[in-house]
Design an enzyme around this catalytic site. Structure first.
Site, PDB file in Angstrom:
ATOM      1  N   THR A 124      21.019 -70.743  15.762  1.00  0.00           N
ATOM      2  CA  THR A 124      21.951 -69.067  15.498  1.00  0.00           C
ATOM      3  C   THR A 124      22.308 -69.615  15.027  1.00  0.00           C
ATOM      4  OG1 THR A 124      19.539 -68.514  16.534  1.00  0.00           O
ATOM      5  CG2 THR A 124      21.794 -66.914  15.901  1.00  0.00           C
ATOM      6  N   SER A 176      13.620 -72.924  12.482  1.00  0.00           N
ATOM      7  CA  SER A 176      12.321 -72.062  12.774  1.00  0.00           C
ATOM      8  C   SER A 176      11.157 -72.371  11.393  1.00  0.00           C
ATOM      9  CB  SER A 176      11.617 -70.767  13.029  1.00  0.00           C
ATOM     10  OG  SER A 176      11.938 -70.632  14.290  1.00  0.00           O
ATOM     11  N   LYS A 212       7.413 -59.295  12.743  1.00  0.00           N
ATOM     12  CA  LYS A 212       7.852 -58.616  14.419  1.00  0.00           C
ATOM     13  C   LYS A 212       6.846 -58.091  14.889  1.00  0.00           C
ATOM     14  CE  LYS A 212      12.052 -59.705  16.377  1.00  0.00           C
ATOM     15  NZ  LYS A 212      12.856 -60.557  16.080  1.00  0.00           N
ATOM     16  N   ASN A 268      22.485 -66.930  24.797  1.00  0.00           N
ATOM     17  CA  ASN A 268      22.296 -68.569  24.028  1.00  0.00           C
ATOM     18  C   ASN A 268      22.896 -68.408  22.527  1.00  0.00           C
ATOM     19  OD1 ASN A 268      21.056 -69.414  21.751  1.00  0.00           O
ATOM     20  ND2 ASN A 268      18.953 -70.168  22.900  1.00  0.00           N
TER      21      ASN A 268
HETATM   22  P1  NAD Z   1      20.699 -63.721  25.426  1.00  0.00           P
HETATM   23  O1  NAD Z   1      19.340 -62.442  26.442  1.00  0.00           O
HETATM   24  O2  NAD Z   1      20.134 -64.673  25.785  1.00  0.00           O
HETATM   25  O3  NAD Z   1      22.547 -63.350  25.487  1.00  0.00           O
HETATM   26  C1  NAD Z   1      22.106 -61.800  25.386  1.00  0.00           C
HETATM   27  C2  NAD Z   1      24.209 -61.860  26.430  1.00  0.00           C
HETATM   28  O4  NAD Z   1      24.552 -60.475  25.921  1.00  0.00           O
HETATM   29  C3  NAD Z   1      23.735 -62.251  27.987  1.00  0.00           C
HETATM   30  O5  NAD Z   1      25.132 -63.278  28.263  1.00  0.00           O
HETATM   31  C4  NAD Z   1      24.550 -60.742  28.292  1.00  0.00           C
HETATM   32  O6  NAD Z   1      24.770 -61.118  30.006  1.00  0.00           O
HETATM   33  C5  NAD Z   1      25.205 -60.266  27.514  1.00  0.00           C
HETATM   34  N1  NAD Z   1      25.436 -58.738  27.356  1.00  0.00           N
HETATM   35  C6  NAD Z   1      24.346 -57.741  27.910  1.00  0.00           C
HETATM   36  N2  NAD Z   1      25.023 -56.546  27.842  1.00  0.00           N
HETATM   37  C7  NAD Z   1      25.588 -56.801  27.378  1.00  0.00           C
HETATM   38  C8  NAD Z   1      26.848 -55.775  27.462  1.00  0.00           C
HETATM   39  N3  NAD Z   1      27.368 -54.491  27.611  1.00  0.00           N
HETATM   40  N4  NAD Z   1      28.183 -56.143  27.093  1.00  0.00           N
HETATM   41  C9  NAD Z   1      28.537 -57.811  26.430  1.00  0.00           C
HETATM   42  N5  NAD Z   1      28.055 -58.468  27.110  1.00  0.00           N
HETATM   43  C10 NAD Z   1      26.362 -57.763  27.411  1.00  0.00           C
HETATM   44  O7  NAD Z   1      20.104 -63.322  23.979  1.00  0.00           O
HETATM   45  P2  NAD Z   1      20.730 -63.922  22.845  1.00  0.00           P
HETATM   46  O8  NAD Z   1      19.360 -64.875  22.370  1.00  0.00           O
HETATM   47  O9  NAD Z   1      21.796 -64.998  22.965  1.00  0.00           O
HETATM   48  O10 NAD Z   1      20.671 -62.990  21.815  1.00  0.00           O
HETATM   49  C11 NAD Z   1      21.691 -62.238  21.669  1.00  0.00           C
HETATM   50  C12 NAD Z   1      21.509 -61.040  20.609  1.00  0.00           C
HETATM   51  O11 NAD Z   1      21.380 -62.126  19.039  1.00  0.00           O
HETATM   52  C13 NAD Z   1      20.605 -60.680  20.332  1.00  0.00           C
HETATM   53  O12 NAD Z   1      21.147 -59.363  19.472  1.00  0.00           O
HETATM   54  C14 NAD Z   1      19.514 -61.319  19.617  1.00  0.00           C
HETATM   55  O13 NAD Z   1      18.524 -60.585  18.110  1.00  0.00           O
HETATM   56  C15 NAD Z   1      20.332 -62.035  18.681  1.00  0.00           C
HETATM   57  N6  NAD Z   1      19.296 -63.313  18.101  1.00  0.00           N
HETATM   58  C16 NAD Z   1      19.049 -64.279  18.168  1.00  0.00           C
HETATM   59  C17 NAD Z   1      19.024 -65.964  17.945  1.00  0.00           C
HETATM   60  C18 NAD Z   1      18.587 -66.316  18.907  1.00  0.00           C
HETATM   61  O14 NAD Z   1      18.427 -67.640  18.043  1.00  0.00           O
HETATM   62  N7  NAD Z   1      18.943 -66.406  19.837  1.00  0.00           N
HETATM   63  C19 NAD Z   1      18.898 -65.360  16.744  1.00  0.00           C
HETATM   64  C20 NAD Z   1      18.516 -63.955  15.801  1.00  0.00           C
HETATM   65  C21 NAD Z   1      19.583 -63.047  16.059  1.00  0.00           C
END
Ligand code: NAD
Length: 411
Positions: free
Chosen positions: A187, A345, A103, A217
């Site tokens: 995901t 990936s 990471k 996402n």
């Molecule tokens: P992102 O930044 O696209 O979305 C995050 C979302 O969470 C946003 O809609 C934001 O407004 C919301 N948010 C933030 N604070 C909040 C709160 N207090 N209450 C409710 N909603 C809140 O990120 P993402 O890519 O969707 O990732 C989200 C999680 O999934 C992370 O923990 C990330 O590590 C994990 N993840 C994502 C992927 C991927 O491919 N995108 C892969 C593995 C893990």
């Protein structure tokens, strides 16, 4: 703040009571194999040079090259990067793909940078870590606040340094540079296969209610996919608030509203509720898809649900986990539920190595097989050992990693 790497160490210590891990192997799993801290000077648009701090953590590569994303965030810290690299190794092992765990991160709020500054920072990071990455060494990818555009700059910088093409050094690339079809929603799609398999085992029928925390996402895509499969999404939230409609939300319409207004709040076909209310809902499936530590002990006490699926990384705190266990709520752990991203990936890398690209349908079929198989394996161990799905996932991953280390004679 709790050091995230300590949290990881507590998890593997807890797993050890379920399986024999030779002491010589276990000792090596208590620290990362290599950790690099770099200073990245960036010429800002103002003419001033700012120096940013970046990291790359390489936890374990017994099963294959290190693999893991690069996070751009002001709160990036050493403990978090190390923990995330370890979780990547466990994630790849639980879905049985031939990769280890790595990471990276930079301490920066990217929203404060111009596009040019962001490009110079991304290229500077790659120059600093180029000696320890490579398609057969360590393969970065996007994470929080990084995307296909940043991966493209990084790939270009790396290939310029190396003076040859090596598309597989980085994943999450756009299709034009060798990205994989289905990566953008992989995901959520992988999470869906896991949740749907668990729902079938638990007798949760189609039409069951679902609440989702986070609409980025992961959250937005899972909402679409679950609705299409016949589940009823009754609430979704983002950082600004929560909307609820017990009759079910039309996710395409909600997404259009959010894109136009920049918020979910005020959506006309639902009511705005407080985030504590979402965490006290009666709902069949709850999906945290936002942030780490977003479901606390108190939330676990109020939430009336049967199944919690961690699409985010580390959303359920250990204290909340204990409450769910006591209340017989099944928690599908992050290392299984959100592994679809790293699986696609891996597909990207395989396609880059062959220089031959699959249709979306083929990628999805392969993803479904891997995710449903991993779920069945976790469920079987959970039943056999009479433990949680989280412990079961860790048992499988730990045994696969230690087996590879033993085979290499590292024990
Ligand atoms: P992102 O930044 O696209 O979305 C995050 C979302 O969470 C946003 O809609 C934001 O407004 C919301 N948010 C933030 N604070 C909040 C709160 N207090 N209450 C409710 N909603 C809140 O990120 P993402 O890519 O969707 O990732 C989200 C999680 O999934 C992370 O923990 C990330 O590590 C994990 N993840 C994502 C992927 C991927 O491919 N995108 C892969 C593995 C893990």
């Amino acid at each position: 703040m709790q050091n995230e790497f300590d949290k990881f160490l507590r998890q593997i210590e807890g797993t050890r009571k379920f399986l024999e891990v030779p002491e010589n192997i276990y000792r090596q799993l208590l620290s990362v194999k290599r950790f690099l801290e770099v200073s990245i000077p960036v010429m800002m648009d103002s003419g001033e040079v700012k120096v940013f701090t970046g990291y790359r953590s390489q936890y374990n590569d017994a099963r294959g090259p290190f693999k893991g994303g690069i996070r751009f965030h002001q709160n990036v810290n050493i403990g978090e990067v190390k923990a995330l690299s370890a979780w990547m190794a466990f994630k790849c092992a639980v879905v049985d793909i031939p990769l280890g765990g790595g990471k990276g991160g930079i301490i920066v709020n990217p929203k404060e940078l111009s596009s040019g500054e962001l490009e110079r920072l991304s290229r500077g990071y790659v120059r600093s870590v180029s000696d320890i990455i490579g398609d057969r060494v360590d393969i970065p990818a996007p994470d929080v606040n990084t995307d296909g555009r940043i991966m493209s700059w990084m790939l270009d910088e790396y290939e310029t340094i190396r003076r040859h093409h090596e598309a597989g050094v980085i994943t999450g690339k756009p299709l034009s540079l060798g990205g994989s079809k289905a990566r953008s929603y992989s995901t959520a799609q992988g999470g869906f296969y896991v949740i749907d398999s668990a729902a079938k085992k638990m007798g949760i029928e189609k039409g069951a209610t679902v609440a989702i925390q986070g609409f980025g996402n992961a959250g937005r895509n899972i909402a679409f996919i679950m609705q299409k499969a016949g589940y009823k999404i009754i609430s979704v939230s983002d950082s600004k608030g929560v909307i609820e409609n017990k009759e079910g939300l039309d996710i395409a319409d909600v997404a259009k509203y959010k894109d136009e207004k920049g918020t979910l709040l005020g959506y006309p076909k639902a009511k705005d509720i407080a985030s504590a209310e979402q965490l006290a809902e009666e709902v069949d499936i709850f999906i945290p898809a936002a942030l780490e530590n977003s479901v606390t002990e108190k939330d676990a006490q109020t939430l009336k649900t049967k199944l919690v699926a961690e699409l985010a990384n580390g959303p359920v705190t250990p204290e909340a986990d204990a409450v769910f266990e006591k209340n017989n709520v099944t928690v599908l752990p992050d290392i299984l539920t959100n592994a679809g991203g790293v699986v696609v990936s891996y597909f990207e890398q395989v396609q880059n190595a062959y220089g031959y690209y699959w249709e979306e349908k083929e990628a999805l079929q392969k993803l479904e097989t891997i995710m449903r198989t991993a779920f069945e394996e976790v469920w079987k161990i959970r039943t056999e050992k009479k433990t949680t799905a989280r412990n079961a996932a860790y048992i499988i991953a730990l045994s696969r990693i230690s087996e590879a280390m033993m085979a290499r004679g590292r024990g």
